[in-house]
Motif scaffolding. Structure first.
Motif, PDB file in Angstrom:
ATOM      1  N   GLU A   1      -4.584  -0.438  -8.544  1.00 27.55           N
ATOM      2  CA  GLU A   1      -4.770   0.984  -8.189  1.00 27.55           C
ATOM      3  C   GLU A   1      -4.541   1.196  -6.703  1.00 27.55           C
ATOM      4  O   GLU A   1      -3.924   2.188  -6.281  1.00 27.55           O
ATOM      5  N   LYS A   2      -5.074   0.273  -5.900  1.00 35.09           N
ATOM      6  CA  LYS A   2      -4.891   0.391  -4.445  1.00 35.09           C
ATOM      7  C   LYS A   2      -3.414   0.254  -4.081  1.00 35.09           C
ATOM      8  O   LYS A   2      -2.911   0.959  -3.192  1.00 35.09           O
ATOM      9  N   ARG A   3      -2.723  -0.641  -4.758  1.00 35.56           N
ATOM     10  CA  ARG A   3      -1.282  -0.812  -4.501  1.00 35.56           C
ATOM     11  C   ARG A   3      -0.543   0.484  -4.814  1.00 35.56           C
ATOM     12  O   ARG A   3       0.306   0.933  -4.034  1.00 35.56           O
ATOM     13  N   ALA A   4      -0.909   1.077  -5.941  1.00 38.16           N
ATOM     14  CA  ALA A   4      -0.257   2.330  -6.338  1.00 38.16           C
ATOM     15  C   ALA A   4      -0.481   3.396  -5.277  1.00 38.16           C
ATOM     16  O   ALA A   4       0.429   4.177  -4.951  1.00 38.16           O
ATOM     17  N   GLY A   5      -1.690   3.419  -4.721  1.00 41.87           N
ATOM     18  CA  GLY A   5      -2.013   4.384  -3.675  1.00 41.87           C
ATOM     19  C   GLY A   5      -1.135   4.225  -2.442  1.00 41.87           C
ATOM     20  O   GLY A   5      -0.893   5.188  -1.698  1.00 41.87           O
ATOM     21  N   LEU A   6      -0.673   3.001  -2.213  1.00 43.09           N
ATOM     22  CA  LEU A   6       0.198   2.731  -1.064  1.00 43.09           C
ATOM     23  C   LEU A   6       1.672   2.834  -1.433  1.00 43.09           C
ATOM     24  O   LEU A   6       2.560   2.542  -0.621  1.00 43.09           O
ATOM     25  N   GLY A   7       1.901   3.203  -2.698  1.00 37.22           N
ATOM     26  CA  GLY A   7       3.295   3.326  -3.136  1.00 37.22           C
ATOM     27  C   GLY A   7       3.934   1.990  -3.460  1.00 37.22           C
ATOM     28  O   GLY A   7       5.170   1.877  -3.498  1.00 37.22           O
TER      29      GLY A   7
END
Lengths: 633, 186
Positions: free
Chosen positions: A625-631
């Protein structure tokens, strides 16, 4: 799925205890079971003498305390008091180190300032002039800045949080009213607020919990570590060994146990100086081994071997081979004195705050450090003389372990790959997905989880899914004993992406093999090193710490300190897995806030999971999820 | 029929309040601090046993056809004519432990000091004046109730009818349900 077995070290040690007909904590836990549900749920209040009050979780019995306190307020109050216990421990540790540095500078305590580099780095941060000045003067300025915080009543921002913490997070903390001034005031106010007839609002108490946790994070952990590095030097990468097999039958074995290197550094120093006395007594040498977190301190700075984590402390005494166990503060089981009595083991307490019946007390004060250290070493040699020739039972288990991974030493290694931008190789590999993310797996060793190897199994599951693990505290001992602090573990346990990165980095750094997949960053107090590492990566990327693909975990919570450390991670926006459940489940609102709503406040949540694989899976998903937040994919 | 002690296991949280209350009731002055001064210390006749995620206050069931009475060769295991509770006549008990062996509930234990059989007597002094037995009165979650079997059967019938009609019982908080799931796990 293969059945999970009790770790071999515990298995061997428990067999010895059994053969000697000695009860252990496992027997005491069995006698304690079933454990009280009110305590587990957090709905037992002993704050005033109308009580004790207990709230029925099922509804037919009492629904609130005699004073009218709600279940949620009760669990928040109890959790806040646990947090105060943890924070007071670390702030007390910090203050002890500060006063030792002061006495050393004044020529009153026999300690040399070994960490000039650290002092110079901090001087820059705190605006202390360094040009043409003696190191001692720089350190004194830093010391005065730190000591100022303990006496101030001006409500100005605390120096150590306002100068050391990342700026973006400070903005958030200011907005939430979490910035603090004098650390002792916060401890006082939290105890005051949780005494009878004060704060009854669970939300208010949870916010105070975050504030007290910040005190722990910056005036506890960070301040302690900064001045320990100034006093004793910043750790550099070193290779050591872990597990009970580091005891030596024919040597004077001295186990240093506790948390404060002000004692254990002197023990190590004098063990070297008095070695001839041990040899004269018939020993091969003096073998100082590290137990619990002061053991981690010694392993980080001197490569001292790691004999046992906390839940093994009574077990290693049953070998009969420990000539002295010398302890300072925190996590010292009173039972140790009773076990030591069965052998020729001198069990020596040193801190006037930690007195244990049947222990020998040699008060250790920095100004007389040399004399006390010699007395302790000689007590160990005397024990050895009595033990000599008697059979001992040392399980031959030990593993190689790489230690000493401070932020500075990590950057040193990475500089060999990219001198101009040391963090770039790591960041690039996070971006391309070879490294899925980071997990700080920290904290205690609990007999409730040891027999199913909770920490080892969870860490292995993380590595398989390409999560780089950093560790401290007793968790680091566990990882060490399981062989996870070696380059070989990279080949054995890591997913392809992480394996490729660690191999490439290790080779590029001239290590001739992969870096270990689990980085031993020190004692539990060294969790500030993890925060500094995250801060450096976030700073390099220009994002907040809470946006990083990183997660914390305390998979075998025992001590109150783990609660306040966890709180400081939550305040930073780093979510935490924890096992067992904190004692809040009797309060549905508090449970919901910690596990859900906190996301909207600091950006972090608590996740409870008792199964290793499921815990790792949650952490991997959370990182995704955090990775997704960073694109990132 | 006479009242008996019934246990709703889902409500037991293992606080062991029943154990303490039982020992205090069987002490010389029936107060907690007075009981601490007794020599020998009074012993509880109920024990909370762990059972996975649950716990259960195990004690004598005061069976209508009590195996312990049949097994006792000395006639020491006695049924009280008024309360119908089963108790040990310690003057007759010789400590052969036949009762310990035949009881299917672990309701009889051996008093290591007196060397006599030791068990719940269902608090005759309390019930004589209309009070619940000490363990029942002490239970903070009402996991134990003192009632007739007819009353309990009626409760169960009503619960069954409600379930059949789809009328939900009051659920516990999800956080409490999570605690129950994890209890015994760590």
């Amino acid at each position: 799925m293969k059945p999970i077995e009790i770790p071999i070290v515990e298995k061997s040690l428990l067999a010895i205890a059994k053969s000697r007909d000695m009860g252990t904590a496992r027997d005491r836990l069995a006698a304690m079971k079933p454990q009280c549900g009110f305590g587990e749920l957090g709905t037992c209040c002993r704050t005033c003498y109308m009580g004790p009050c207990r709230i029925d979780p099922f509804g037919d019995g009492p629904k609130e305390g005699i004073c009218g306190l709600s279940a949620d307020a009760m669990v928040a109050r109890n959790l806040l008091r646990e947090t105060v216990g943890g924070t007071a421990s670390h702030v007390g540790h910090a203050r002890h180190v500060l006063l030792t540095v002061r006495d050393a500078l004044d020529g009153k305590a026999p300690y040399q300032i070994k960490g000039e580099a650290k002092a110079l780095t901090l001087a820059k941060l705190f605006g202390v002039a360094t040009e043409g000045r003696a190191a001692a003067d720089v350190v004194r300025d830093l010391l005065n800045i730190a000591l100022q915080d303990f006496g101030r009543q001006d409500e100005q921002p605390n120096n150590w949080v306002s100068k050391r913490a990342p700026a973006a997070e400070q903005e958030l903390w200011k907005r939430l009213g979490l910035m603090y001034s004098n650390p002792h005031n916060e401890i006082e106010m939290a105890m005051h607020a949780t005494s009878m007839g004060n704060d009854a609002d669970p939300v208010s108490m949870l916010m105070r919990l975050l504030k007290v946790s910040l005190v722990d994070g910056w005036t506890g952990l960070t301040l302690t570590v900064d001045f320990q590095d100034i006093l004793f030097g910043t750790p550099e990468v070193t290779v050591t060994e872990a597990a009970v097999g580091v005891l030596e039958k024919d040597s004077v074995n001295i186990a240093a146990h506790g948390h404060n290197p002000v004692l254990s550094e002197k023990i190590l120093e004098w063990a070297g100086k008095l070695d001839a006395e041990a040899v004269a007594a018939g020993a091969e040498r003096i073998n100082v081994v590290g137990v619990c977190c002061t053991g981690n301190e010694l392993s980080m700075r001197h490569g001292v071997k790691l004999a046992a984590h906390n839940s093994q402390t009574e077990l290693i005494l049953t070998t009969g081979a420990v000539d002295a166990m010398v302890v300072d503060i925190q996590c010292i089981w009173p039972q140790l004195a009773q076990v030591a009595k069965c052998f020729d083991t001198a069990f020596i307490t040193t801190d006037d705050m930690v007195r244990i019946p049947d222990a020998r007390h040699i008060g250790f004060h920095p100004e007389h450090a040399d004399e006390s250290a010699q007395e302790i070493i000689r007590a160990a040699i005397d024990s050895f003389k009595r033990r000599r020739g008697k059979p001992v039972d040392i399980p031959q288990h030990k593993t190689t372990a790489v230690a000493g991974l401070s932020v500075e030493s990590i950057v040193d290694i990475l500089s060999k790959v990219d001198a101009a931008d040391p963090l770039k190789p790591v960041i690039d590999n996070v971006a391309n997905g070879n490294i899925h993310g980071f997990a700080g797996v920290v904290g205690c060793s609990s007999i409730k989880f040891r027999d199913k190897a909770m920490t080892e199994e969870m860490v292995k599951a993380l590595l398989k899914q390409n999560v780089l693990v950093v560790t401290t505290g007793c968790t680091a001992h566990i990882c060490g004993q399981a062989g996870l602090l070696t380059g070989a573990a990279t080949d054995l346990y890591c997913g392809d992406g992480l394996k490729a990165v660690l191999t490439a980095l290790g080779n590029a750094a001239g290590l001739g093999g992969p870096l270990p997949p689990v980085w031993h960053m020190g004692a539990c107090v060294d969790n500030s090193r993890i925060v500094d590492l995250l801060g450096a990566v976030a700073g390099r990327l220009g994002v907040k710490v809470g946006q990083l693909p990183a997660v914390g975990s305390a998979p075998e919570l025992v001590q109150e300190k783990a609660i306040s450390i966890g709180g400081s991670f939550l305040a930073l926006g780093v979510s935490c897995h924890i096992a067992p459940a904190p004692r809040v489940l009797g309060g549905p609102l508090v449970t919901k806030i910690l596990t859900e709503d906190l996301q909207g406040i600091t950006g972090a949540i608590v996740h409870v999971e008792l199964e290793a694989q499921k815990a790792a899976d949650w952490m991997v998903a959370h990182i995704a999820e955090k990775r997704a937040g960073l694109g990132l994919k | 029929m006479e009242k008996s002690i019934f246990t709703f296991i889902e409500k037991c949280v293992a606080c062991k309040g029943c154990e303490i209350a039982c020992a205090v009731e069987h002490s010389s002055d029936k107060t907690l601090f007075g009981a601490l001064a007794d020599n020998p210390r009074p012993r509880q006749r109920v024990r909370v046993e762990a059972a996975g995620a649950y716990s259960y206050p195990a004690r004598c069931q005061h069976c209508q056809e009590a195996a312990c009475i049949a097994a006792c060769p000395m006639g020491a295991m006695t049924r009280d004519p008024d309360t119908h509770a089963v108790y040990v006549d310690s003057h007759k008990c010789v400590g052969c432990w036949m009762c310990v062996m035949v009881c299917p509930f672990g309701g009889v234990s051996a008093d290591p000091v007196a060397k006599k059989a030791h068990k719940c007597d269902r608090c005759p002094e309390r019930t004589a004046v209309g009070l619940d037995p000490a363990c029942v009165a002490a239970c903070p979650t009402k996991a134990m109730v003192f009632a007739t079997p007819e009353e309990i059967a009626e409760l169960r019938r009503q619960a069954t009818a409600a379930a059949a009609a789809g009328i939900a019982t009051t659920p516990v908080a999800s956080s409490v349900a999570a605690w129950r799931t994890m209890k015994g796990g760590a």
